[in-house]
Design a protein around this motif. Structure first.
Motif, short mmCIF file in Angstrom:
data_model
loop_
_atom_site.label_atom_id
_atom_site.label_comp_id
_atom_site.label_asym_id
_atom_site.label_seq_id
_atom_site.Cartn_x
_atom_site.Cartn_y
_atom_site.Cartn_z
N TYR A 170 0.83 -1.20 0.00
CA TYR A 170 0.00 0.00 0.00
C TYR A 170 0.87 1.25 0.00
O TYR A 170 1.83 1.35 0.76
N PHE A 200 2.52 -6.08 3.11
CA PHE A 200 2.02 -7.28 3.76
C PHE A 200 2.55 -8.48 2.97
O PHE A 200 2.24 -8.63 1.79
N ILE A 233 2.50 -11.90 7.28
CA ILE A 233 1.19 -12.45 7.62
C ILE A 233 1.00 -13.78 6.91
O ILE A 233 1.83 -14.18 6.08
N GLU A 236 -3.83 -16.84 4.53
CA GLU A 236 -5.26 -16.65 4.84
C GLU A 236 -5.56 -15.18 5.18
O GLU A 236 -6.56 -14.62 4.75
N GLU A 237 -4.68 -14.59 6.00
CA GLU A 237 -4.87 -13.17 6.35
C GLU A 237 -4.81 -12.29 5.10
O GLU A 237 -5.59 -11.37 4.94
N GLU A 239 -5.51 -13.07 2.08
CA GLU A 239 -6.74 -13.30 1.31
C GLU A 239 -7.91 -12.55 1.94
O GLU A 239 -8.70 -11.90 1.26
N LYS A 240 -7.99 -12.65 3.28
CA LYS A 240 -9.14 -12.10 3.97
C LYS A 240 -9.11 -10.56 4.05
O LYS A 240 -10.12 -9.89 3.84
N GLU A 241 -7.93 -10.02 4.37
CA GLU A 241 -7.84 -8.58 4.65
C GLU A 241 -7.33 -7.74 3.48
O GLU A 241 -7.49 -6.53 3.47
N HIS A 242 -6.67 -8.39 2.53
CA HIS A 242 -5.99 -7.59 1.50
C HIS A 242 -6.28 -8.05 0.08
O HIS A 242 -5.43 -7.97 -0.79
N SER A 243 -7.49 -8.54 -0.14
CA SER A 243 -7.78 -9.04 -1.48
C SER A 243 -8.30 -7.94 -2.40
O SER A 243 -8.35 -8.11 -3.61
#
Lengths: 324, 324
Positions: A170, A200, A233, A236-237, A239-243
């Motif tokens: 980011y 990340f 990270i 899974e994280e 995928e979940k938070e940064h997709s």
């Protein structure tokens, strides 16, 4: 207006979505370099066509929206397809725009087509706002901040490091710098003072995380000139938070009209999806290309050359009555 | 480009200042309804001319910037002087724009001139941003907030109350509403929820302050629908703290490109001087009128009809190279 999409990546999919929101737009065909039978598209009515057969569609679509990448696709595709169609692209290699313009202009003029290049938000809407603000406040200073948003190029650069499985980067504007600009303090800002970079990273089990972090932070051009934070990270994280692919930014011009009279012109975007928003800009300019071609205004244009009313589905009378 | 100014009030003085900032602009004449000998102007080179002699200047200026008021001056002046000159005005009675357009268009077309009406920031730059944002995000919602800034009309309304010696009124956007809009909450906002009004009033010694405050707060159309604060201050305080004419505001469009994908397009202005900034916009569009006339694009235009590049003193090549 019948449009075609060339290239079915994030941007092409965004154009497909944007077409659904504009009742005057019909998505006639999606052209692909892949085997059309292997391509599963959202649209129930659009034809999926091999790029090898694109020439057959010259009388069936009004504007071709070219959704390729700026590095290798667009420099070749836009001049090539401007021979067959009215075209729009989102060419964003700023330094090469004049060269791209010349090639596309020649091809479009020779074949009586209208082409619009470098459409999107930067280049595109940000350029427009820079230009308007400069024309209005000649005595002033420009600032552009990007983010908070995902930089694909920087994410890719991290992914190329040994031991990295996946990554997302980011770009974040520095709040202090942004405030100083808005307060008309006219700061001279270094690269480091304007943006920070937050990464990340998903590393392989066997990887040396300290080494990865160091490689990121010292990477020339990409990270060395910035304050960079690295978070490790799990997949899974990520995928979940940064997709998502959010982005945005600020174009600010501050200027004076007399000694103690300051003005701030600010334009900002906050986008949940960079490609979906860019696609929406492409569709609006496709409408302009279609109208311009109807008026025999051939050749290559940029956002600077196009009167705002051309972007709208509304008539000039309606615009004057409802939007002025 | 040689320009003329018609009317030497706040706006005319702003155009005079703005002309100094644009090397391609020469202020040739200031036309006045007053006795020219009584008018003291800033410019050392501009001719000060009685409006009765304006017809003699038809070959000596390229664009006439008409700096009158929208209520009575412009509806008469702009069609009249579009017979003699390319003209620009800042006509801002939104509801009457279509009617004004028709009259000016007829006059300009018949006499082969270019006219641009309703130029400034609202109508003007705010309109442009509403229009661009609507074309790009058809599925969305528009919000306009004004201020913090001085409303001349509201200040005048207070001054007409018995016992009031002088007054200044600020329109202020409600922060909570602004935040809700920017957060894509799509609020439905009442008049009261969008703006507050703050009044600084100088009362005569003999005046009944409680009565004045009540008259302000209950005044229909102007204040009754708003949360209004009234401060009584001295003439000296008014002069010292409230002599400026700042203004500004926000044009925001929020919209979706797919179910959970929100975007915010925001344009904002923070202006130390409303008339000086408006004048700077007028000068940029005067440049456009001059170029359009050179291309024989006659008739009446608005900001929607004018390609951004026309506003700039830079060439299209330069713009592509430096601003895209």
């Amino acid at each position: 207006m019948k449009i075609g999409i060339l290239g079915y990546g994030n941007l092409g999919k965004g154009v497909e979505l944007a077409a659904e929101q504009n009742p005057d737009v019909e998505l006639a065909a999606i052209f692909t370099r892949r085997n059309p039978d292997d391509l599963s598209v959202r649209s129930k009515t659009a034809n999926v066509v091999s790029i090898n057969d694109i020439a057959d569609w010259q009388d069936k679509i009004d504007v071709l929206i070219i959704c390729g990448g700026s590095a290798t696709d667009l420099p070749e595709q836009t001049p090539k397809y401007a021979k067959m169609f009215n075209v729009i692209d989102s060419f964003d290699t700023h330094a090469k725009i004049p060269e791209h313009y010349e090639k596309v202009n020649k091809s479009a003029l020779e074949n009586k087509h209208t082409a619009i290049i470098s459409v999107g938000w930067d280049p595109g809407l940000f350029s427009l706002n820079r230009m308007y603000a400069n024309a209005i406040l000649p005595n002033g200073k420009d600032y552009t901040f990007w983010g908070k948003g995902v930089s694909q190029g920087h994410s890719d650069a991290i992914r190329r490091i040994e031991g990295v499985k996946n990554a997302k980067q980011y770009t974040i504007p520095v709040d202090k710098a942004l405030k100083s600009v808005k307060n008309c303090e006219n700061p001279e800002l270094t690269t480091r003072e304007k943006h920070t970079r937050e990464c990340f990273v998903v590393a392989y089990d066997w990887a040396d995380k300290a080494k990865i972090e160091n490689e990121i932070k010292t990477m020339p051009n990409y990270f060395a000139d910035y304050d960079t934070t690295v978070h490790f990270i799990t997949e899974e994280e990520l995928e979940k938070e940064h997709s998502g692919i959010p982005h945005g930014g600020f174009v600010i011009r501050t200027g004076k009209t007399s000694e103690n009279t300051n003005h701030v012109i600010e334009y900002s975007l906050k986008l949940d999806s960079n490609p979906e928003f860019t696609s929406s800009v492409l569709i609006a300019y496709a409408r302009a290309a279609f109208k311009l071609c109807g008026e025999k205004q051939f050749g290559c244009k940029t956002v600077f050359d196009i009167a705002p009313a051309y972007l709208s589905a509304k008539s000039p009378e309606e615009l004057r009555k409802t939007m002025l």
